[in-house]
Design an enzyme around this catalytic site. Structure first.
Site, PDB file in Angstrom:
ATOM      1  CD  GLU A   1       3.367  65.626 -58.649  1.00 56.44           C
ATOM      2  OE1 GLU A   1       3.772  65.593 -57.480  1.00 56.44           O
ATOM      3  OE2 GLU A   1       3.813  64.903 -59.541  1.00 56.44           O
TER       4      GLU A   1
ATOM      5  CD  GLU B   1       7.261  66.276 -62.207  1.00 60.78           C
ATOM      6  OE1 GLU B   1       6.760  67.395 -61.991  1.00 60.78           O
ATOM      7  OE2 GLU B   1       7.631  65.514 -61.313  1.00 60.78           O
TER       8      GLU B   1
HETATM    9  C1  GAL Z   1       7.013  64.864 -58.789  1.00 61.32           C
HETATM   10  C2  GAL Z   1       7.104  66.304 -58.361  1.00 61.32           C
HETATM   11  C3  GAL Z   1       8.507  66.816 -58.516  1.00 61.32           C
HETATM   12  C4  GAL Z   1       9.474  65.850 -57.949  1.00 61.32           C
HETATM   13  C5  GAL Z   1       9.330  64.553 -58.657  1.00 61.32           C
HETATM   14  C6  GAL Z   1      10.326  63.504 -58.270  1.00 61.32           C
HETATM   15  O1  GAL Z   1       5.912  64.263 -58.219  1.00 61.32           O
HETATM   16  O2  GAL Z   1       6.257  67.095 -59.145  1.00 61.32           O
HETATM   17  O3  GAL Z   1       8.609  68.070 -57.904  1.00 61.32           O
HETATM   18  O4  GAL Z   1       9.226  65.728 -56.597  1.00 61.32           O
HETATM   19  O5  GAL Z   1       8.045  64.075 -58.387  1.00 61.32           O
HETATM   20  O6  GAL Z   1      10.068  62.335 -58.954  1.00 61.32           O
END
Ligand code: GAL
Length: 923
Positions: free
Chosen positions: A404, A479
């Site tokens: 990100e 993710e």
């Molecule tokens: C994502 C990020 C993670 C964590 C997660 C929580 O955007 O990559 O590190 O913060 O959100 O939902």
């Protein structure tokens, strides 16, 4: 031969900056500018008497109290700060001439390493393993070496709990001057036709010899049963202080493949021979497996399509912060495997080597991730570090370069990505490279289309459009999910800052478990998923803040206790029938009220019974699951799961009595008494009938006797502010966990538990005698480094009480007495005088200190603070020890040694180390 010794033992640690302002007199400033002359806590002499003795791995942050005022939510409301470590150790005379290097597997976050009075290394990433050579700077024999580390953990690299300190292992490696270079072995097996494999080996051999050396490299491949199955030999010549890279290829027919179900590991034994003798040997574990990615059908392992069923994880665990004993890495990976997971994303960092070892052994695919999106020299070095350390691991199947990043969709990001990817390509062209994007995927001049796989963080709605634009671009859910739940809790309560367990609450950018898996599983082109997260972690307590100190994202809590969604993943990811009832059945006081109950099952039909009466029977859509409102009635709630009409699974929830005792479940039956092993002890409340009481929150006390100690405890409650280093903990919804760490010995461990309304109970864990892996003990001697000597012998005996000006460099010379006899004193007459000063505070008078001269001869007189303490004619170098009497703490101990010389004397002078030795030595 090569030795690898643990440097984990007995470090002295000081939390906070030390030193204050050092004296700025000329002699201090002048001396400090010289190699080895550093003053202060990084230097040779420093008062570390009052520092704490700690063992690595060590994380100081989680040990501090939760701090709402100064603590940062993202860091779990724990402070970080600055810390100092010192370890003094001796090296054998026989180590002279060897190649010596120190490896730190990880220090959070910025580290400056000092060795024998000089800065020897600096490291700027808390997730990088690094090493440096100390051969030229080491002392041998009695004189202790001083390794000091200043850790600046104020520097942060993440938005989660990162820990602070030397939180991974540390090693000392000793090799011959002709040796396999650090990270000098790369085994890269490539499949050829049919079942034939080429085992490509790259071996880098270094030499610190003064002459060119002719050498042989012999590679032997051992199969998982330790049979020799292949050999290769090559020869070469290496120039002085240079290195040579040799390529070898060993063919193997039909090896046992490394797979997630059968993670067969081979060993490459690489031997370096000089004049026919083996001078270095290194074993490297590796595996035979192929990976392939297809834009339409995803990931293939050994040509078998595998949907990636992964989780993202940070590093910390209950009780230990980020300083995990090796065994705990394996514990966590096993919990994930049992859930049906086949992949692990080390988010957002390069993980501990032991984690990758566990993934190799247990069959878990890994997305290895770089921490910093950075194409500067330092950033590229970090990428290089990840690849050269990890490319032998069969478990590592992809590298991620970022997570990100705001530049992800920009031309600058594109250039940076290319530069970083090039480093990987050069060092390892066998694995796909990705970035985990949360936007910018449709940009033409961004990074999305120059990745081998485009990583989507969330953005479920964007898959199709991206696919339409880039049909040839492989795509993965790097993710996903970010759903919230609190273990064992079934009532969503914002006030209490807890979530229920019905897979309904999620981050606004995320999805429920069910939504996300449905999308991923029904699209072949989506390679798979990495769920945020496998385990809860400290910090980032989204969406709550204080008093929440860790997240609610985990499928398991910080102890690795499963939440209900664990069983939902099992239902999705395992073939075997899974049937789990979401909700307990202890709703006393709510008789007759509707209670929400849900299935987590992969059965196609489920029947529900209340106290034996059929309540309902429904077919179950696996992506939806079934939910009921069932009027509460104390007793037993039963579910039966059917597949094609056949009963395949049964589950119960009982109305239990209150907690009557504890069920204590060590995760394995024996602890090794090797001083390294650890055992996870899970403790659950049960009622009189032995049924789990998942609503119990009793306070429990515990203690440990035998060859081990309680390293820490936890209960998975994201809102708990109890200390992890403690002898008591509340159960949280029925469970708590302690981690018992082995100390070298063989006395069985007795754990004693007692608690609120609970009888005292004991559990004996057998300890199996085991050799302690070799380690470097710490020395407690205080070496006196600051010796000055009169440059020329003088005819008249000097006055030991005279005031002297040590800054007069023409009269006084700074001398390192440990290097032995000074030839300039040969055949001389007259007198020489030595002087040294030592601050009283450096000496531990409680431990009967002695002033030790390792080798001294001549007509010797020794004065301490002006008083003659010793006078003797010593013909041959002799060791002498003088008791040190206490003196006022603000005083300096001034040592004056006068030596009368005679031309017939052999070696007059102080010819060896001088130290303060305490009678009570550490082991
Ligand atoms: C994502 C990020 C993670 C964590 C997660 C929580 O955007 O990559 O590190 O913060 O959100 O939902």
């Amino acid at each position: 031969m090569r030795e690898r010794l643990s440097m984990n033992k007995d470090w002295l640690f000081h939390l906070g900056e030390v030193g204050g302002k050092l004296s700025s007199t000329h002699d201090v400033i002048y001396g400090q500018a010289k190699a080895g002359g550093l003053k202060g806590p990084g230097g040779l002499e420093w008062n570390d008497n009052e520092w704490d003795m700690v063992q690595l791995p060590h994380d100081w942050s989680f040990r501090l109290p939760f701090d709402r005022e100064h603590g940062v939510a993202d860091f779990g409301y724990k402070n970080r700060g600055i810390g100092w470590y010192r370890k003094k150790f001796v090296l054998d005379e026989q180590d002279q001439g060897k190649q010596l290097s120190i490896q730190f597997d990880g220090i959070a976050t910025h580290a400056t390493i000092y060795f024998n009075g000089s800065v020897i290394h600096r490291n700027f990433c808390g997730y990088t393993s690094f090493s440096f050579d100390i051969s030229d700077r080491a002392f041998f024999g009695n004189r202790p070496n001083v390794l000091a580390v200043r850790v600046n953990a104020e520097e942060s690299e993440g938005w989660w709990y990162e820990g602070a300190g030397i939180y991974r292992n540390c090693w000392l490696t000793k090799t011959d001057k002709l040796h396999i270079a650090e990270r000098g072995i790369w085994v890269n097996p490539q499949k050829q036709a049919d079942k034939l494999w080429q085992t490509n080996i790259e071996a880098t051999v270094r030499s610190e010899y003064e002459q060119p050396v002719h050498f042989t490299v012999k590679s032997t491949i051992l199969d998982p049963q330790q049979n020799i199955v292949g050999e290769g030999v090559s020869e070469s010549v290496v120039e002085p202080y240079d290195q040579v890279k040799l390529q070898q290829m060993i063919e193997l027919n039909d090896p046992q493949l490394w797979d997630i179900e059968h993670p067969h590991l081979y060993t490459l034994k690489c031997s370096v021979l000089k004049d026919g003798l083996v001078v270095d040997e290194l074993d490297t574990a590796f595996g035979y497996r192929t990976i392939r990615i297809c834009p339409d059908t995803g990931f293939y392992l050994n040509e078998r399509p595998i949907k990636i069923k992964g989780t993202c994880n940070h590093q910390d665990h209950a009780g230990v912060g980020v300083a995990l004993p090796d065994e705990l890495h394996a514990y966590r990976i096993k919990r994930l495997k049992e859930m049906g997971s086949n992949a692990y994303r080390a988010a957002h960092h390069n993980p501990a080597p032991e984690l990758l070892d566990a993934c190799d052994r247990l069959g878990m695919l890994v997305m290895d991730e770089n921490r910093n999106f950075d194409s500067s020299e330092e950033g590229l070095k970090q990428v290089e570090n990840m690849v050269t350390r990890d490319r032998n691991h069969p478990s590592v199947v992809m590298y991620s370069l970022f997570n990100e990043e705001p530049l992800q969709g920009t031309p600058i990001g594109r250039k940076m990505f290319k530069w970083m990817k090039n480093v990987i390509r050069r060092l390892d062209p066998t694995r796909p490279v990705l970035g985990a994007m949360n936007g910018g995927v449709m940009e033409d001049e961004g990074t999305a289309d120059i990745m081998d796989i485009t990583g989507f963080n969330y953005m479920n709605g964007a898959y199709e459009a991206f696919r339409a634009k880039h049909p040839q671009q492989p795509l993965i859910g790097s993710e996903t999910v970010s759903a919230f739940s609190t273990r064992g809790n079934y009532v969503y309560d914002k006030q209490q800052q807890v979530f229920d367990s019905f897979d309904e609450q999620r981050a606004s950018w995320g999805n429920t478990v069910r939504e996300s898996w449905k999308t991923i599983n029904t699209h072949d082109y989506i390679m798979g998923t990495f769920v945020w997260t496998g385990f809860d972690y400290r910090g980032e307590p989204t969406p709550y803040q204080w008093p929440s100190v860790s997240t609610h994202f985990g499928i398991m809590d910080t102890c690795g206790f499963p939440k209900d969604s664990y069983y939902l993943y099992q239902a999705f990811w395992l073939e075997e029938p899974v049937l789990h009832i979401v909700s307990h059945w202890n709703w006393l006081g709510l008789e007759g009220q509707p209670i929400k109950v849900m299935t987590h099952t992969n059965c196609d039909e489920v029947a529900v019974y209340v106290n034996g009466r059929l309540f309902d029977r429904q077919s179950v859509d696996i992506y939806e699951q079934q939910t009921w409102q069932i009027p509460y009635e104390p007793g037993t709630l039963t579910m039966e799961g059917y597949r094609a009409g056949k009963l395949v699974a049964t589950a119960h929830q009982h109305t239990t009595g209150s907690a009557a005792r504890l069920k204590i479940e060590p995760h394995k039956s024996v602890l090794l008494g090797d001083g390294r092993d650890a055992i996870v002890v899970n403790v659950h409340a049960v009622d009189e009938q032995g049924r789990y009481v998942t609503t119990a929150n009793n306070l429990v006390q515990f203690s440990c006797e035998g060859s081990g100690f309680i390293a820490g405890c936890g209960n998975g409650n994201p809102n708990s502010h109890e200390a992890d280093i403690a002898s008591s903990r509340k159960l949280f919804n029925g469970s708590l966990q302690i981690i018992v760490q082995s100390v070298h010995g063989s006395e069985n461990i007795t754990l004693t538990f007692s608690g609120e309304n609970l009888p005292e109970q004991q559990l004996v864990i057998p300890v199996q005698a085991a050799v302690e892996p070799p380690y470097v003990p710490s020395a407690r001697d205080l070496y006196i480094n600051d010796w000055f000597v009169t440059q020329e012998p003088q005819a008249d005996k000097p006055d030991p009480h005279a005031e002297v000006d040590l800054t007069n460099m023409n009269t006084w010379e700074k001398v390192d007495v440990s290097f032995g006899f000074r030839e300039s004193l040969k055949n001389k007459g007259g007198y020489i005088m030595y002087r040294a000063q030592l601050a009283a505070e450096l000496i531990q008078f409680s431990r009967l200190p002695q002033l030790m001269f390792q080798a001294i001869s001549g007509n010797v007189e020794i004065y301490m603070n002006g008083k003659l303490q010793f006078a003797q004619m010593i013909e041959w170098n002799t060791e002498i020890a003088l008791s040190l009497e206490p003196f006022a703490s603000d005083e300096q101990l001034a040592i004056v040694v006068i030596i009368g010389l005679h031309p017939d004397m052999h070696t007059p002078g102080i010819n060896g180390t001088v130290s303060v030795r305490n009678e009570k030595q550490s082991d």
